[in-house]
Write an enzyme that holds these catalytic residues in place. Structure first.
Site, PDB file in Angstrom:
ATOM      1  CG  ASP A  13      -1.922  -1.139   1.175  1.00 48.06           C
ATOM      2  OD1 ASP A  13      -2.305  -1.548   0.067  1.00 48.06           O
ATOM      3  OD2 ASP A  13      -2.287  -1.644   2.255  1.00 48.06           O
ATOM      4  N   GLY A  17      -0.194   1.955  -7.292  1.00 50.60           N
ATOM      5  CA  GLY A  17      -1.216   2.170  -8.320  1.00 50.60           C
ATOM      6  C   GLY A  17      -1.143   3.575  -8.891  1.00 50.60           C
ATOM      7  CG  HIS A  41      -2.248  -1.810  -6.984  1.00 52.28           C
ATOM      8  ND1 HIS A  41      -1.400  -2.365  -7.903  1.00 52.28           N
ATOM      9  CD2 HIS A  41      -1.912  -2.354  -5.799  1.00 52.28           C
ATOM     10  CE1 HIS A  41      -0.590  -3.213  -7.292  1.00 52.28           C
ATOM     11  NE2 HIS A  41      -0.891  -3.238  -6.024  1.00 52.28           N
ATOM     12  CB  THR A 298      -8.237  -5.557  -0.822  1.00 50.73           C
ATOM     13  OG1 THR A 298      -7.527  -5.139  -1.973  1.00 50.73           O
ATOM     14  CG2 THR A 298      -8.893  -6.900  -1.108  1.00 50.73           C
ATOM     15  CB  THR A 299      -9.636  -6.322   3.853  1.00 50.21           C
ATOM     16  OG1 THR A 299      -8.538  -5.552   4.353  1.00 50.21           O
ATOM     17  CG2 THR A 299      -9.110  -7.514   3.065  1.00 50.21           C
ATOM     18  N   PRO A 302      -8.384  -1.223   9.191  1.00 51.62           N
ATOM     19  CG  PRO A 302      -8.975  -0.642  11.369  1.00 51.62           C
ATOM     20  CD  PRO A 302      -9.179  -1.698  10.330  1.00 51.62           C
ATOM     21  N   GLY A 414      -0.343  14.110  -2.904  1.00 54.95           N
ATOM     22  CA  GLY A 414      -1.796  13.992  -2.885  1.00 54.95           C
ATOM     23  C   GLY A 414      -2.170  12.824  -3.765  1.00 54.95           C
TER      24      GLY A 414
END
Ligand code: GDP
Ligand code: IMO
Ligand code: MG
Length: 423
Positions: A13, A17, A41, A298-299, A302, A414
């Site tokens: 993460d 992407g 992504h 995806t899930t 946190p 950003g």
């Protein structure tokens, strides 16, 4: 021509992407080289906000060929759902291909992932429950089905029968229901109808691409700390998100890779279990989560948050043979008076480690050695060049680059496509 691998330099993460979406504006081919729909992504551009799971992040450029590579495990159901979402947003999918050699992830892999996690009791891995581990286990055990098998119905049927014999025994052992072979065969038939036209042998495609000096991006999923061999085993994914696997998973000769860009967040995050040495359990950790919107794409879990880990980045840079860094989420640090950077791990013996990652049981025992850095307390969101950045932000980035031993190629301030610049 350049072939560039884009890899996660931390726990996943990192913002891969968005970097690939940006670079794909100039790319001829983007290939996802490992993983499955455990990826999220996130890309924000003129087509809206999309969390891509299997589809390469170059899909928004209609001139880019997007390939799901041989190193991936593909759940056709989730691929079809993802395709439908993108098509509804007006994204062209004529340029989406799947390697015939990619593995097929079937519903029973998801069931097995859930049952295996349950069977681990309190010692879970914290998987995404997308069936990734069981699908790669079948690949290694040579009982997996490949996407290309869809084009050979009789062969596929025999492979499925064979696979189900073992799968049903495993399911029974773990307290699950056996798979209905006929229903599964019908489902697989549907996959053939819907995806058959996109299945390709990537070798002639990529040979041609290299011959005409195409620009190729290799998209990694996750990050080095979740690499099956070099991450925090067993709290890892079941494939290799490091650049060494990029060529193999994409279907290119190893020598073809010219650049390796490590994507790195300006601080640390992780979802799932396992050691995260710089994890914060205090107000600063919560602040990073709140401002950085750190929830799994995806899930929705946190994300655990912490200060930047200079030991992990040095390890990631060396192992990946990185040629440049892409630093993301710098803007999230706009709101901190003081920042910390971990420059070493102190072992219980007092020894300080800086140049490798201790193995998992030892990693649990380390205490991060921190240095404090001045924050900038001003917004960087509108910065579009190195010179636009406040002086303390430049100093902070310099230090990250020094710890990695690698130059910085890009900085992002950003989530939107234009909130990024080359250095
Ligand atoms: P990936 O899996 O490596 O592609 O990363 P994810 O998409 O899972 O997580 C990165 C998150 O940070 C996403 O929500 C992005 O929209 C967001 N993001 C990426 N770059 C930046 C950035 O520079 N600043 C901010 N504020 N958010 C960013
Ligand atoms: P992207 O591509 C963050 C983590 C899970 C778990 C471990 C194994 O968006 O960076 P798996 O389902 O792969 O068997 O889970 O890896 N994990 C991720 N963490 N981002 C991801 O993908 C992840 N994919 C898997 O939380 O710890
Ligand atoms: Mg992600």
């Amino acid at each position: 021509m350049t072939v560039t691998a884009i890899v996660g330099a931390q726990w996943g993460d990192e913002g891969k992407g968005r970097i690939i979406d940006y670079l794909a504006q100039q790319a001829d081919v983007v290939i996802r080289f490992q993983g499955g729909d455990n990826a999220g992504h996130t890309v924000i551009n003129a087509f809206g906000k999309h969390a891509l799971h299997l589809i390469p992040s170059g899909i928004f450029n209609p001139a880019t060929q997007n390939i799901i590579g041989a190193g991936c495990v593909v759940n056709p159901q989730s691929l079809l759902a993802e395709m439908a979402g993108l098509a509804a947003a007006g994204v062209n999918l004529d340029n989406l291909w799947i390697s015939a050699r990619a593995q097929m992830l079937l519903p029973y892999h998801r069931t097995l992932d859930e049952l295996e996690e349950k069977a681990r009791g309190k010692d879970t891995i914290g998987t995404t429950k997308r069936g990734i581990g069981p699908a790669y286990a079948d690949k290694s055990a040579r009982s997996g089905l490949r996407i290309g098998d869809l084009l050979h119905p009789e062969w596929l049927e025999a492979r499925l029968d064979n696979a189900l014999r073992t799968v049903n025994r495993k399911l029974e052992l773990l307290g699950g229901e056996p798979v209905d072979g006929q229903a599964l065969a019908a489902l697989v038939h549907e996959f053939r109808q819907k995806l058959g036209g996109r299945i390709v042998d990537t070798v002639p495609m990529l040979r041609r691409a290299l011959e005409i000096d195409a620009d190729i991006l290799l998209e990694g999923q996750l990050g080095v700390m979740r690499d099956l061999d070099w991450g925090i085993y067993p709290y890892v994914t079941s494939s290799n998100p490091t650049a060494s696997y990029a060529a193999s998973g994409a279907g290119l000769p190893a020598r073809a890779i010219d650049h390796v860009i490590g994507v790195v967040k300006a601080y640390s995050t992780a979802v799932g279990d396992g050691p995260l040495p710089t994890e914060l359990f205090d107000a600063d950790g919560q602040k990073l989560r709140d401002i950085g919107q750190e929830f799994g794409a995806t899930t929705g879990r946190p994300r655990r948050c912490g200060w930047f880990d200079g030991v992990a980045i040095g390890y990631a840079a060396w192992l990946n043979g990185m040629t440049g860094l892409a630093i993301t989420k710098l803007d999230v640090l706009d709101h901190f008076e003081t920042l910390k950077i971990c420059t070493g791990y102190r072992l219980p013996s007092g020894e300080i480690i800086t140049d490798s990652m201790p193995d998992t049981p030892r990693l649990y025992e380390v205490t991060p050695v921190y240095e404090a850095w001045e924050g900038w307390l001003t917004s960087t969101e509108h910065c579009r060049s190195w010179d636009d950045l406040p002086r303390p932000a430049r100093a902070y980035i310099h230090r990250l680059s020094e710890l990695a031993g690698i130059k910085v190629d890009y900085v992002s301030v950003g989530p939107e496509r234009e909130q990024m610049f080359a250095v």
